[in-house]
Design an enzyme around this catalytic site. Structure first.
Site, mmCIF file in Angstrom:
data_model
loop_
_atom_site.group_PDB
_atom_site.id
_atom_site.type_symbol
_atom_site.label_atom_id
_atom_site.label_comp_id
_atom_site.label_asym_id
_atom_site.label_seq_id
_atom_site.Cartn_x
_atom_site.Cartn_y
_atom_site.Cartn_z
ATOM 1 N N HIS A 138 -11.462 -3.058 4.050
ATOM 2 C CA HIS A 138 -12.764 -2.769 4.665
ATOM 3 C C HIS A 138 -13.581 -4.026 4.947
ATOM 4 O O HIS A 138 -14.415 -4.032 5.849
ATOM 5 C CB HIS A 138 -13.558 -1.812 3.770
ATOM 6 C CG HIS A 138 -13.986 -2.409 2.468
ATOM 7 N ND1 HIS A 138 -15.195 -3.040 2.290
ATOM 8 C CD2 HIS A 138 -13.354 -2.477 1.268
ATOM 9 C CE1 HIS A 138 -15.286 -3.465 1.042
ATOM 10 N NE2 HIS A 138 -14.184 -3.135 0.401
ATOM 11 N N ILE A 146 -10.346 -3.698 -2.448
ATOM 12 C CA ILE A 146 -9.887 -4.484 -1.310
ATOM 13 C C ILE A 146 -9.552 -3.592 -0.118
ATOM 14 O O ILE A 146 -9.755 -3.985 1.040
ATOM 15 C CB ILE A 146 -8.656 -5.327 -1.693
ATOM 16 C CG1 ILE A 146 -9.050 -6.386 -2.726
ATOM 17 C CG2 ILE A 146 -8.027 -5.989 -0.477
ATOM 18 C CD1 ILE A 146 -7.889 -7.229 -3.216
ATOM 19 N N GLU A 147 -9.099 -2.381 -0.373
ATOM 20 C CA GLU A 147 -8.646 -1.510 0.709
ATOM 21 C C GLU A 147 -9.790 -0.696 1.311
ATOM 22 O O GLU A 147 -10.500 -1.182 2.182
ATOM 23 C CB GLU A 147 -7.492 -0.640 0.208
ATOM 24 C CG GLU A 147 -6.284 -1.487 -0.204
ATOM 25 C CD GLU A 147 -5.115 -0.669 -0.686
ATOM 26 O OE1 GLU A 147 -4.660 0.217 0.052
ATOM 27 O OE2 GLU A 147 -4.649 -0.908 -1.820
ATOM 28 N N MET A 148 -10.033 0.521 0.835
ATOM 29 C CA MET A 148 -11.055 1.366 1.452
ATOM 30 C C MET A 148 -12.416 1.242 0.766
ATOM 31 O O MET A 148 -13.440 1.589 1.345
ATOM 32 C CB MET A 148 -10.563 2.809 1.492
ATOM 33 C CG MET A 148 -9.286 2.937 2.325
ATOM 34 S SD MET A 148 -8.415 4.502 2.178
ATOM 35 C CE MET A 148 -9.273 5.488 3.382
ATOM 36 N N ASN A 191 -9.712 1.551 -4.084
ATOM 37 C CA ASN A 191 -9.327 0.149 -4.232
ATOM 38 C C ASN A 191 -10.387 -0.747 -3.585
ATOM 39 O O ASN A 191 -10.707 -0.573 -2.410
ATOM 40 C CB ASN A 191 -7.962 -0.087 -3.581
ATOM 41 C CG ASN A 191 -7.418 -1.477 -3.843
ATOM 42 O OD1 ASN A 191 -8.008 -2.471 -3.442
ATOM 43 N ND2 ASN A 191 -6.280 -1.548 -4.516
#
Length: 317
Positions: free
Chosen positions: A90, A132-134, A130
């Site tokens: 994101h 780092i992810e969403m 997460n």
């Protein structure tokens, strides 16, 4: 057990060197492979659940900035991957591992490169929280965000008709997992396994023959040609990587640099390769696997023939 496995690989390598032209037969195929099943979920009975799962899979509102969906890293129109070494999250930060394909993933022994999720339902929930992810802050924030969307009021009630409180975090994973269970990609190789002798070209048959005789089927076997075991990368000849793999999950010394064996279905379409996405071409991946896992230096003809066989694993639709 590990010594036995290494000796088996060495024996396979010696057998290939001595008898690399041995022709496969029906017994070989049955011993190493099986075709994809027609279905692993009742799509008619679970139509509402699958519809919700697909909607969630494609919805970037599951992320903190409304820009990242499951489909961002696991694109349905790109064989379940984004064709990047590692995927941007994101805030454009990237993790350390390549995003595996969601195609046929429900048939794997576990999910993620290190197997930390037992199934696609559990895996689907990981990236949402997460950082780092969403990047969603917590489960409650995810549920509250979806409950505020009118479309989801209807979709959740239809997908979970006998549930007093259909909006809960676990049900998000249940729905996405149900959708992912529909992502099967039958190929020409499945036609061949089912008895269509004309499904593969002569070069593809040559590649299949070499694939088996070289010992590749020690790891890449079963219904998804992989995905059903864990192996150390660099089993015969050391492979340089700082990623400790499954050790980070189990804490067992024997699991250092051990990863889930990837499926080879659709492999010609899912570059780059390996757990870190560091290998750009399939040619290089074949050579490196032969060297580090089997202890073999293979020639260009081997690479081209095996790559041709691997092309037959690409989904027809």
């Amino acid at each position: 057990m590990k010594l036995f496995f290494i000796l088996a690989l060495i024996f396979s390598a010696q057998a290939y060197a001595e008898n690399g032209s041995r022709q496969i037969d029906a017994d070989d195929l049955k011993r190493f492979f099986e075709p994809l099943p027609e279905s692993i979920i009742d799509e008619e009975k679970n139509a509402a659940l699958i519809k919700l799962g697909k909607t969630l899979y494609l919805d970037p509102r599951l992320s903190v900035n409304d820009k990242i969906s499951c489909n961002s890293c696991h694109k349905l129109d790109s064989y379940g991957v984004d064709n990047e070494p590692t995927s941007p999250g994101h805030d454009n930060k990237r993790g350390d591992r390549n995003s595996p394909t969601t195609m046929n993933a429900a048939l794997h022994i576990a999910q993620f490169w290190d197997g930390r999720a037992s199934d696609v339902e559990e895996q689907a929930l990981g990236p949402i929280l997460n950082p780092i992810e969403m990047g969603m802050p917590n489960k409650g924030a995810v549920v509250a965000k979806l409950k505020a969307i009118d479309e989801y009021q209807k979709l959740f009630s239809e997908a979970f008709p006998n549930t007093k409180f259909p909006f809960n975090y676990n049900n998000i994973g249940v729905a996405i997992g149900a959708f992912e269970r529909t992502l099967l990609t039958p190929s020409r190789f499945d036609d061949y396994l089912k008895g269509d002798a004309d499904a593969l070209s002569q070069q593809e048959l040559n590649g299949l023959n070499k694939f088996i005789n070289a010992g590749c089927t020690t790891c890449h076997n079963g219904v998804v040609i992989g995905g059903n075991s864990y192996r150390k990368i660099g089993l015969v000849e050391p492979y340089e990587t700082d990623d400790l793999g499954r050790y980070e999950v189990t804490g067992m010394e024997s699991d250092k640099k051990v990863f889930k064996v990837p499926s080879l279905r659709n492999i010609t379409q899912t570059a780059p390769y390996f757990h870190d996405g560091s290998v750009e071409t399939l040619d290089e991946a074949i050579r490196l696997m032969a060297k580090h896992q089997l202890g073999q230096d293979v020639d260009s003809e081997f690479v081209e023939d095996v790559k041709a066989f691997l092309g037959s694993l690409t989904g027809k639709d």
